[in-house]
Design a protein around this motif. Structure first.
Motif, short mmCIF file in Angstrom:
data_model
loop_
_atom_site.label_atom_id
_atom_site.label_comp_id
_atom_site.label_asym_id
_atom_site.label_seq_id
_atom_site.Cartn_x
_atom_site.Cartn_y
_atom_site.Cartn_z
N GLY A 232 0.75 -1.08 -0.17
CA GLY A 232 0.07 -0.04 0.06
C GLY A 232 0.92 1.13 -0.04
N GLU A 233 0.18 2.48 0.40
CA GLU A 233 0.77 3.78 0.44
C GLU A 233 0.30 4.52 1.53
OE1 GLU A 233 -2.28 3.55 -2.98
OE2 GLU A 233 -0.46 2.61 -2.84
N LEU A 234 1.00 5.59 2.09
CA LEU A 234 0.67 6.04 3.44
C LEU A 234 1.13 7.75 2.85
CD1 LEU A 234 -0.28 6.70 6.25
CD2 LEU A 234 2.25 6.07 6.82
N PHE A 265 -4.28 0.16 1.78
CA PHE A 265 -3.95 -1.13 2.07
C PHE A 265 -4.65 -2.31 1.22
CE2 PHE A 265 -3.31 -5.19 4.26
CZ PHE A 265 -2.07 -5.33 4.65
N ARG A 266 -3.61 -2.96 0.12
CA ARG A 266 -4.05 -4.08 -0.72
C ARG A 266 -4.36 -5.08 0.02
NH1 ARG A 266 -0.95 -0.74 -3.78
NH2 ARG A 266 1.09 -1.81 -3.19
N LEU A 267 -5.36 -5.52 0.05
CA LEU A 267 -5.85 -6.94 0.62
C LEU A 267 -5.57 -8.36 -0.10
CD1 LEU A 267 -9.24 -5.91 2.39
CD2 LEU A 267 -6.75 -5.90 3.47
N GLY A 268 -5.45 -7.83 -1.46
CA GLY A 268 -5.37 -9.29 -2.35
C GLY A 268 -6.65 -9.56 -3.19
N GLY A 270 -7.68 -7.83 -5.54
CA GLY A 270 -8.30 -6.78 -6.05
C GLY A 270 -9.00 -5.87 -4.95
N TRP A 271 -8.97 -6.53 -3.75
CA TRP A 271 -9.73 -6.00 -2.37
C TRP A 271 -8.56 -5.09 -1.89
CZ3 TRP A 271 -14.78 -6.52 -1.79
CH2 TRP A 271 -15.48 -7.54 -2.49
N PHE A 272 -9.04 -4.04 -1.24
CA PHE A 272 -8.34 -2.94 -0.52
C PHE A 272 -9.09 -2.45 0.43
CE2 PHE A 272 -10.40 -0.68 -3.90
CZ PHE A 272 -10.77 0.43 -3.18
N SER A 273 -8.33 -1.58 1.36
CA SER A 273 -9.23 -0.82 2.31
C SER A 273 -8.30 0.45 2.29
CB SER A 273 -8.85 -1.44 3.80
OG SER A 273 -7.58 -1.45 4.37
N ARG A 274 -9.19 1.55 2.82
CA ARG A 274 -8.58 2.87 2.81
C ARG A 274 -9.25 3.67 4.15
NH1 ARG A 274 -10.12 4.98 -2.50
NH2 ARG A 274 -11.86 5.96 -1.74
#
Length: 424
Positions: A232-234, A265-268, A270-274
Motif C-alpha cells: 500500500g501507500e501512506l 492497503f491492498r488485501l489481495g 483486487g480487494w483493498f481498504s482505505r
C-alpha cells in the motif's frame, strides 16, 4: 441580446478554426469550445464558506466563475523552444454579460545544477452588459518563482517566492483591493521506491489599503511524508500556522494546527481498504473578544474492490465539531455520521471519472431557532472524457441536500462547471 450573443460565439469559433492551420507548425496550438457554469442555492442557512475577517474575500474568490451562464472560450498556447521549457498561454472567455482574459506563462531552466522555475498570470474580468455587482470587474495577478538546489543525490533544498493581488474597478465597502507577498523554504528527501518526505517553513504578509484590519502576517511550518510499500501507500501532512491581524485586542489572531493522514492497503485479489483522518485545532488569542477555540475531526473507513480501470469503495464516515462555549454563545457542536460510496474509472488517454456520494445525519449538541438536526446527501462528480483526438469534455458537479424536521428549513445547493473544447 441572446441572438447577438449566439452570433458572436459562432464568429469566435470560426475565427479559431481559421487560425488553426497556419499556426500549428510554429509551436502555437489553438483550442475553442463552449462552457456552462451554474450555482443554484435554495435557503442555505448554514453556509460552508469561511467566517471571520476574510469571509468576504474568500467567498468572492470561490465564486469568481460565472453563475448560470453559457460561455464561449478560446485558448492559445505558444511554445517557442524545442525543449518546451518556455510556454506562453492566453485564454478568452465571453458570456452574454462578461468577458474574461487571462495571459500567463512559465519558464523552467537549469543553472549550474540548480533548477529555476518561473510562473505568472494576469487576469482581467469585466461586465459589459447588465447591472454591476460586487466583484464583477477586476484585474488580478499572480507570480511565483522557485529555485531548487541539490545537496546530494537524495536531498534537495527549495526556495520559493510568490505574490498575488487584486484591483477592483471601483472600490466599495465590500470590495477590498489587496496585495500579498510570501515565500517558503523547504528541504526534500527522496527515499527508495518513489517515497519522499519534506519539511517547510512559510511566511505570508497581506496588505489591504482600504481596510487596515484585514492586514495580516502568517508564519507556519509543515511536514509531509509520501511512502510506498509492498501492500500500500501512506500520505501524511502536518502543519502549524500563526496568523496575526492588525486589529485591536488581538481580535481574530489565532494558531491553527492541521493533521491529515490517508492510507491505502491492498488485501489481495483486487480487494483493498482505505482510511482517512483529518483533524484541525484552532486556538484564538485569550484576549479575543468574540471568537472561541474549536476542534474538528473527520474519519473515514472504506473497503473496496478494483478491477481493470474501475474502483469501488464503501464505508462509514464520521465528523465531529467541538466549540468552546463563551458568555456570548453556546457553540455549534455536532456529531455527523454517514455512509460514503466512491466510484473511480481511469482509462489513460480516454476517460477519467470520479464520483462520491455521502448519505448521513448531523446531530447538534444544542438546537435553536437558527440551527436544527438534519439528514443530508452530498454528491460530487469530476470527469474528463476525450471524445475524439481533438474533442474533449470536462465536468465538475457538486450538490448537497438538507432535510430538517420542519420542511421550510430544508435546503439544497447545486454547482456545475463544464467545458466542451476542440483542439485544432
Amino acid at each position: 441580446m441572446r441572438a447577438n450573443w449566439a452570433a458572436g460565439l459562432l464568429l469566435l469559433l470560426a475565427a479559431a478554426a481559421g487560425l488553426s492551420r497556419p499556426v500549428s507548425a510554429s509551436g502555437l496550438s489553438v483550442q475553442a469550445g463552449l462552457g456552462y457554469d451554474l450555482l443554484s442555492q435554495e435557503y442555505f442557512l448554514d453556509s460552508a464558506t469561511a467566517a471571520g475577517p476574510d469571509s468576504l474575500i474568500v467567498n468572492w474568490a470561490l465564486t469568481t466563475d460565472y453563475l448560470d451562464d453559457l460561455k464561449g472560450q478560446l485558448w492559445l498556447t505558444y511554445s517557442p523552444l524545442a525543449d518546451g521549457s518556455l510556454e506562453l498561454r492566453g485564454r478568452y472567455d465571453q458570456t452574454a454579460e462578461f468577458v474574461r482574459i487571462r495571459l500567463g506563462g512559465d519558464l523552467s531552466t537549469d543553472w549550474h545544477e540548480r533548477r529555476l522555475q518561473l510562473f505568472g498570470e494576469v487576469e482581467l474580468k469585466d461586465r459589459y452588459h447588465g447591472e454591476s455587482e460586487f466583484g464583477d470587474s477586476y484585474l488580478r495577478g499572480y507570480a511565483r518563482g522557485k529555485l531548487s538546489q541539490p545537496l546530494s543525490q537524495s536531498l534537495k533544498l527549495n526556495l520559493q517566492l510568490k505574490t498575488d493581488g487584486v484591483q477592483f474597478a471601483s472600490a466599495s465597502t465590500y470590495s477590498y483591493n489587496y496585495f500579498r507577498l510570501g515565500g517558503d523554504i523547504s528541504l526534500q528527501k527522496l527515499f527508495g521506491g518513489f517515497s519522499s518526505g519534506d519539511i517547510r517553513l512559510t511566511v505570508n504578509h497581506r496588505r489591504v489599503p482600504d481596510s487596515v484590519q484585514l492586514n495580516y502576517l502568517a508564519v507556519g511550518a509543515e511536514a509531509g511524508l509520501l511512502a510506498f510499500y509492498d501492500r500500500g501507500e501512506l500520505d501524511l501532512l502536518a502543519g502549524l500556522v500563526r496568523k496575526d491581524y492588525s486589529q485591536e485586542n488581538h481580535k481574530d489572531d489565532h494558531y491553527r494546527l492541521l493533521f491529515e493522514a490517508n492510507h491505502r492497503f491492498r488485501l489481495g485479489r483486487g480487494w483493498f481498504s482505505r482510511q482517512r483522518l483529518e483533524t484541525e485545532l484552532t486556538l484564538y488569542h485569550p484576549d479575543d473578544p468574540i471568537n472561541v477555540d474549536y476542534s474538528e475531526v473527520g474519519l473515514a473507513l472504506l473497503g473496496g474492490i478494483e478491477s481493470g480501470p474501475y474502483s469501488l469503495a464503501v464505508g462509514p464516515v464520521l465528523r465531529f465539531l467541538d466549540e468552546r462555549e463563551s458568555e456570548f454563545s453556546t457553540g455549534e457542536d455536532y456529531a455527523e455520521t454517514g455512509l460514503q460510496i466512491t466510484l473511480d474509472c481511469l482509462t489513460p488517454g480516454r476517460l477519467f471519472a470520479s464520483a462520491e456520494s455521502t448519505l448521513g445525519r448531523r446531530n447538534l449538541k444544542t438546537e435553536s431557532d437558527l440551527q436544527t438536526d438534519f439528514s443530508f446527501e452530498r454528491l460530487s462528480l469530476i470527469g474528463d472524457l476525450s471524445i475524439t483526438a481533438t474533442l474533449r469534455l470536462s465536468l465538475l458537479f457538486s450538490a448537497e441536500w438538507e432535510w430538517h424536521d420542519l420542511q421550510e428549513e430544508n435546503s439544497r445547493m447545486y454547482l456545475l462547471s463544464s467545458n466542451l473544447t476542440y483542439g485544432f
